[in-house]
Design a protein around this motif. Structure first.
Motif, PDB file in Angstrom:
ATOM      1  N   SER A 153      -0.605  -9.642 -28.331  1.00  0.00           N
ATOM      2  CA  SER A 153       0.151  -8.715 -27.477  1.00  0.00           C
ATOM      3  C   SER A 153       0.303  -9.305 -26.087  1.00  0.00           C
ATOM      4  O   SER A 153       0.180  -8.605 -25.089  1.00  0.00           O
ATOM      5  CB  SER A 153      -0.575  -7.371 -27.383  1.00  0.00           C
ATOM      6  OG  SER A 153      -0.675  -6.772 -28.633  1.00  0.00           O
ATOM      7  N   SER A 154       0.534 -10.585 -26.012  1.00  0.00           N
ATOM      8  CA  SER A 154       0.593 -11.279 -24.733  1.00  0.00           C
ATOM      9  C   SER A 154       1.752 -10.779 -23.890  1.00  0.00           C
ATOM     10  O   SER A 154       2.906 -10.999 -24.209  1.00  0.00           O
ATOM     11  CB  SER A 154       0.735 -12.781 -24.962  1.00  0.00           C
ATOM     12  OG  SER A 154       0.922 -13.442 -23.743  1.00  0.00           O
ATOM     13  N   ALA A 155       1.410 -10.089 -22.830  1.00  0.00           N
ATOM     14  CA  ALA A 155       2.417  -9.602 -21.881  1.00  0.00           C
ATOM     15  C   ALA A 155       1.703  -8.938 -20.729  1.00  0.00           C
ATOM     16  O   ALA A 155       0.591  -8.446 -20.866  1.00  0.00           O
ATOM     17  CB  ALA A 155       3.352  -8.604 -22.550  1.00  0.00           C
ATOM     18  N   GLY A 156       2.332  -8.957 -19.604  1.00  0.00           N
ATOM     19  CA  GLY A 156       1.809  -8.210 -18.472  1.00  0.00           C
ATOM     20  C   GLY A 156       2.339  -6.798 -18.535  1.00  0.00           C
ATOM     21  O   GLY A 156       3.042  -6.413 -19.466  1.00  0.00           O
ATOM     22  N   SER A 157       2.019  -6.014 -17.540  1.00  0.00           N
ATOM     23  CA  SER A 157       2.584  -4.672 -17.500  1.00  0.00           C
ATOM     24  C   SER A 157       3.995  -4.762 -16.940  1.00  0.00           C
ATOM     25  O   SER A 157       4.418  -5.795 -16.431  1.00  0.00           O
ATOM     26  CB  SER A 157       1.728  -3.759 -16.623  1.00  0.00           C
ATOM     27  OG  SER A 157       1.954  -4.059 -15.263  1.00  0.00           O
ATOM     28  N   ASN A 158       4.726  -3.690 -17.016  1.00  0.00           N
ATOM     29  CA  ASN A 158       6.087  -3.660 -16.497  1.00  0.00           C
ATOM     30  C   ASN A 158       6.111  -3.021 -15.109  1.00  0.00           C
ATOM     31  O   ASN A 158       7.170  -2.746 -14.575  1.00  0.00           O
ATOM     32  CB  ASN A 158       6.987  -2.883 -17.462  1.00  0.00           C
ATOM     33  CG  ASN A 158       8.436  -3.260 -17.311  1.00  0.00           C
ATOM     34  OD1 ASN A 158       8.744  -4.314 -16.768  1.00  0.00           O
ATOM     35  ND2 ASN A 158       9.318  -2.406 -17.775  1.00  0.00           N
ATOM     36  N   ALA A 159       4.940  -2.794 -14.537  1.00  0.00           N
ATOM     37  CA  ALA A 159       4.846  -2.131 -13.238  1.00  0.00           C
ATOM     38  C   ALA A 159       5.119  -3.130 -12.114  1.00  0.00           C
ATOM     39  O   ALA A 159       4.708  -4.284 -12.175  1.00  0.00           O
ATOM     40  CB  ALA A 159       3.465  -1.515 -13.068  1.00  0.00           C
ATOM     41  N   GLY A 160       5.821  -2.664 -11.082  1.00  0.00           N
ATOM     42  CA  GLY A 160       6.133  -3.500  -9.932  1.00  0.00           C
ATOM     43  C   GLY A 160       5.243  -3.169  -8.747  1.00  0.00           C
ATOM     44  O   GLY A 160       4.414  -2.250  -8.808  1.00  0.00           O
ATOM     45  N   PRO A 161       5.401  -3.889  -7.640  1.00  0.00           N
ATOM     46  CA  PRO A 161       4.521  -3.710  -6.488  1.00  0.00           C
ATOM     47  C   PRO A 161       4.643  -2.348  -5.805  1.00  0.00           C
ATOM     48  O   PRO A 161       3.772  -1.982  -5.027  1.00  0.00           O
ATOM     49  CB  PRO A 161       4.925  -4.837  -5.542  1.00  0.00           C
ATOM     50  CG  PRO A 161       6.295  -5.217  -5.968  1.00  0.00           C
ATOM     51  CD  PRO A 161       6.389  -4.930  -7.424  1.00  0.00           C
TER      52      PRO A 161
ATOM     53  N   ALA B 192      -8.181 -11.708  -8.528  1.00  0.00           N
ATOM     54  CA  ALA B 192      -9.297 -10.934  -9.094  1.00  0.00           C
ATOM     55  C   ALA B 192      -8.864  -9.531  -9.502  1.00  0.00           C
ATOM     56  O   ALA B 192      -9.522  -8.902 -10.324  1.00  0.00           O
ATOM     57  CB  ALA B 192     -10.432 -10.842  -8.086  1.00  0.00           C
ATOM     58  N   VAL B 193      -7.763  -9.052  -8.941  1.00  0.00           N
ATOM     59  CA  VAL B 193      -7.361  -7.657  -9.173  1.00  0.00           C
ATOM     60  C   VAL B 193      -6.002  -7.507  -9.829  1.00  0.00           C
ATOM     61  O   VAL B 193      -5.601  -6.407 -10.190  1.00  0.00           O
ATOM     62  CB  VAL B 193      -7.398  -6.848  -7.855  1.00  0.00           C
ATOM     63  CG1 VAL B 193      -8.820  -6.722  -7.341  1.00  0.00           C
ATOM     64  CG2 VAL B 193      -6.488  -7.448  -6.811  1.00  0.00           C
ATOM     65  N   THR B 194      -5.267  -8.603 -10.012  1.00  0.00           N
ATOM     66  CA  THR B 194      -3.944  -8.523 -10.639  1.00  0.00           C
ATOM     67  C   THR B 194      -3.912  -9.372 -11.903  1.00  0.00           C
ATOM     68  O   THR B 194      -4.469 -10.465 -11.944  1.00  0.00           O
ATOM     69  CB  THR B 194      -2.842  -9.037  -9.677  1.00  0.00           C
ATOM     70  OG1 THR B 194      -3.155 -10.372  -9.280  1.00  0.00           O
ATOM     71  CG2 THR B 194      -2.716  -8.143  -8.459  1.00  0.00           C
ATOM     72  N   ALA B 195      -3.268  -8.845 -12.924  1.00  0.00           N
ATOM     73  CA  ALA B 195      -3.141  -9.576 -14.180  1.00  0.00           C
ATOM     74  C   ALA B 195      -2.031 -10.616 -14.062  1.00  0.00           C
ATOM     75  O   ALA B 195      -1.102 -10.459 -13.277  1.00  0.00           O
ATOM     76  CB  ALA B 195      -2.830  -8.612 -15.324  1.00  0.00           C
TER      77      ALA B 195
END
Length: 192
Positions: free
Chosen positions: A84-92, A123-126
């Protein structure tokens, strides 16, 4: 009708030849060259400990507990799921993401004995894939006191584990220096 049949057969022959060349011969040639020129990488950059594969240098994985170096957060599936390789779809500007990052900063700052502002972004962002195996040297260094205290090791010995797992810029100019979390933790395990 004869011309249509001849044209169709010619197209089919081209399709078969190209399929054999580009779908079979070329990939086998590249694989063969890779096996000769870069055998470790061609085999998946697998890391073995006592004859047992513990992971790949190329894929991040979860390490729980204060005695281990922690990698980047993962948004891949339930975390570090290669299928399930993917980041989230959320922006800044996404409120939920901003709140999640703030929570991570506070938690990691407390575990590392620093202020939340001192916790580096990695350390805090994927990462985009959610499977990044590396952290910044700064994030690894902030973890040294916690890991050393938990394992009862001298901080300099833990820093040696970090140094052994640190990779320089590619060709001296591309990218940034990075610490492979799996290799650092394998070295920790070797130290005791």
């Amino acid at each position: 009708m004869n011309a249509l049949l001849r044209s169709s057969l010619a197209g089919l022959r081209v399709l078969l030849v190209m399929t054999l060349l580009l779908g079979l011969a070329y990939p086998l040639l590249v694989l063969g060259l890779a096996r000769v020129l870069a055998p470790h990488q061609a085999a998946g950059s697998l890391v073995e400990v006592d004859g047992r594969v513990v992971g790949s240098e190329l894929l991040g994985q979860r390490f729980d507990g204060p005695g281990w170096f922690w990698g980047r957060p993962s948004e891949a599936g339930e975390g570090y799921d290669g299928l399930s390789s993917a980041g989230s779809n959320a922006g800044p500007n996404d409120a939920a993401l901003v709140a999640e990052i703030a929570e991570r900063q506070v938690a990691l700052a407390g575990a590392s004995g620093v202020t939340p502002a001192d916790v580096p972004a990695d350390a805090v962002t994927a990462s985009g894939s959610g499977l990044d195996p590396d952290v910044s040297p700064r994030w690894a260094e902030l973890q040294v006191p916690r890991v050393a205290a938990e394992r009862g090791l001298d901080e300099d010995r833990v820093r040696q584990a970090v140094a052994a797992a640190t990779r320089p810029r590619l060709l001296g100019v591309l990218g940034e220096p990075r610490v492979n979390v799996l290799l650092a933790n394998v070295e920790l395990q070797r130290l005791g």
